[in-house]
Design a protein around this motif. Structure first.
Motif, short mmCIF file in Angstrom:
data_model
loop_
_atom_site.label_atom_id
_atom_site.label_comp_id
_atom_site.label_asym_id
_atom_site.label_seq_id
_atom_site.Cartn_x
_atom_site.Cartn_y
_atom_site.Cartn_z
N PHE A 57 9.02 59.40 5.98
CA PHE A 57 9.46 60.79 5.90
C PHE A 57 9.15 61.54 7.18
O PHE A 57 9.93 62.39 7.62
CB PHE A 57 8.82 61.51 4.70
N ILE A 58 8.02 61.24 7.80
CA ILE A 58 7.68 61.88 9.08
C ILE A 58 8.70 61.46 10.14
O ILE A 58 9.19 62.30 10.91
CB ILE A 58 6.24 61.53 9.50
N ALA A 59 9.01 60.16 10.20
CA ALA A 59 10.00 59.67 11.17
C ALA A 59 11.37 60.30 10.92
O ALA A 59 12.06 60.70 11.87
CB ALA A 59 10.09 58.15 11.10
N LEU A 60 11.74 60.41 9.65
CA LEU A 60 13.03 61.04 9.32
C LEU A 60 13.03 62.51 9.70
O LEU A 60 14.02 63.02 10.25
CB LEU A 60 13.31 60.87 7.82
N GLY A 61 11.93 63.20 9.45
CA GLY A 61 11.83 64.61 9.83
C GLY A 61 11.92 64.81 11.33
O GLY A 61 12.56 65.74 11.81
N ILE A 62 11.28 63.90 12.09
CA ILE A 62 11.36 63.99 13.55
C ILE A 62 12.79 63.74 14.03
O ILE A 62 13.28 64.43 14.92
CB ILE A 62 10.35 63.01 14.19
N ALA A 63 13.46 62.77 13.41
CA ALA A 63 14.86 62.51 13.78
C ALA A 63 15.73 63.72 13.46
O ALA A 63 16.61 64.09 14.26
CB ALA A 63 15.36 61.27 13.04
N PHE A 64 15.49 64.36 12.30
CA PHE A 64 16.24 65.57 11.97
C PHE A 64 15.94 66.69 12.97
O PHE A 64 16.85 67.41 13.38
CB PHE A 64 15.89 66.06 10.56
N LEU A 65 14.69 66.84 13.35
CA LEU A 65 14.31 67.89 14.29
C LEU A 65 14.97 67.68 15.65
O LEU A 65 15.54 68.61 16.22
CB LEU A 65 12.80 67.95 14.45
N ILE A 66 14.92 66.46 16.16
CA ILE A 66 15.54 66.17 17.46
C ILE A 66 17.04 66.39 17.40
O ILE A 66 17.64 66.96 18.31
CB ILE A 66 15.19 64.74 17.92
N GLY A 67 17.67 65.95 16.30
CA GLY A 67 19.11 66.16 16.16
C GLY A 67 19.47 67.63 16.06
O GLY A 67 20.48 68.06 16.61
N ALA A 68 18.64 68.41 15.37
CA ALA A 68 18.92 69.84 15.24
C ALA A 68 18.73 70.57 16.56
O ALA A 68 19.50 71.48 16.90
CB ALA A 68 18.02 70.46 14.18
N VAL A 69 17.73 70.19 17.32
CA VAL A 69 17.49 70.84 18.61
C VAL A 69 18.59 70.47 19.60
O VAL A 69 19.11 71.33 20.32
CB VAL A 69 16.10 70.46 19.16
N HIS A 70 18.98 69.20 19.62
CA HIS A 70 20.00 68.75 20.58
C HIS A 70 21.39 69.20 20.15
O HIS A 70 22.15 69.72 20.97
CB HIS A 70 19.94 67.23 20.73
N ALA A 71 21.73 69.01 18.89
CA ALA A 71 23.03 69.39 18.31
C ALA A 71 24.19 69.02 19.23
O ALA A 71 24.89 69.89 19.75
CB ALA A 71 23.07 70.86 17.97
N PRO A 72 24.44 67.72 19.44
CA PRO A 72 25.52 67.33 20.35
C PRO A 72 26.89 67.70 19.82
O PRO A 72 27.12 67.76 18.61
CB PRO A 72 25.36 65.80 20.42
N ASN A 73 27.80 67.95 20.73
CA ASN A 73 29.18 68.26 20.35
C ASN A 73 30.03 67.01 20.22
O ASN A 73 30.99 66.99 19.46
CB ASN A 73 29.81 69.19 21.38
N ALA A 74 29.70 65.99 20.97
CA ALA A 74 30.52 64.77 20.96
C ALA A 74 30.32 64.01 19.66
O ALA A 74 29.25 64.00 19.06
CB ALA A 74 30.14 63.88 22.14
N ARG A 75 31.37 63.38 19.22
CA ARG A 75 31.35 62.62 17.98
C ARG A 75 30.37 61.45 18.06
O ARG A 75 29.68 61.15 17.10
CB ARG A 75 32.75 62.12 17.68
N MET A 76 30.29 60.79 19.20
CA MET A 76 29.39 59.64 19.34
C MET A 76 27.93 60.08 19.36
O MET A 76 27.07 59.38 18.84
CB MET A 76 29.72 58.85 20.62
N GLY A 77 27.64 61.23 19.92
CA GLY A 77 26.27 61.73 19.93
C GLY A 77 25.80 62.05 18.52
O GLY A 77 24.68 61.75 18.13
N ARG A 78 26.67 62.65 17.75
CA ARG A 78 26.34 62.96 16.37
C ARG A 78 26.17 61.69 15.56
O ARG A 78 25.27 61.59 14.74
CB ARG A 78 27.42 63.84 15.75
N ALA A 79 27.04 60.73 15.81
CA ALA A 79 26.95 59.47 15.08
C ALA A 79 25.63 58.76 15.38
O ALA A 79 25.03 58.14 14.50
CB ALA A 79 28.12 58.57 15.43
N GLY A 80 25.16 58.87 16.61
CA GLY A 80 23.88 58.26 16.97
C GLY A 80 22.72 58.86 16.18
O GLY A 80 21.85 58.14 15.70
N TYR A 81 22.72 60.18 16.03
CA TYR A 81 21.66 60.83 15.25
C TYR A 81 21.77 60.48 13.77
O TYR A 81 20.76 60.30 13.09
CB TYR A 81 21.69 62.34 15.45
#
Length: 105
Positions: A57-81
């Motif tokens: 859950f900590i790892a998932l929360g960190i992944a969510f946090l990084i994805g929310a801070v970065h918020a990429p516009n490209a489809r591939m960037g979002r798919a990576g998160y």
């Protein structure tokens, strides 16, 4: 005024990528806070598998946090998160399945 006038929506499908990832982060934080509450105020000691699930859950929360801070516009960037979050959630689910299996024995 309506909630949509402020850019808010109660429909999660209408949320932006950042809002969805922040909601996921809030969910992970809620689960972890409840686990800590039951540990320190409920007197429940976590077993090693519970600790591994908390780590997932900590790892998932960190992944969510990084994805929310970065918020990429490209489809591939979002798919990576999304793939990163699915991997963290999959590892947590595998530990949970093993945990339930051991409890049933």
């Amino acid at each position: 005024m309506r909630a949509s006038a402020y850019g808010l929506s109660f429909n999660p499908l209408a949320w932006s990528f950042r809002q969805r990832f922040l909601a996921g982060l809030a969910g992970c934080a809620g689960v972890l806070l409840y686990a800590l509450y039951t540990q320190f105020f409920g007197g429940l000691t976590p077993c090693p598998l519970c600790t591994l699930q908390r780590g997932a859950f900590i790892a998932l929360g960190i992944a969510f946090l990084i994805g929310a801070v970065h918020a990429p516009n490209a489809r591939m960037g979002r798919a990576g998160y999304v793939v990163l979050c699915l991997l963290c959630a999959g590892l947590g689910a595998a530990v949970a399945i093993r945990h339930v299996w051991l409890q049933q024995l």
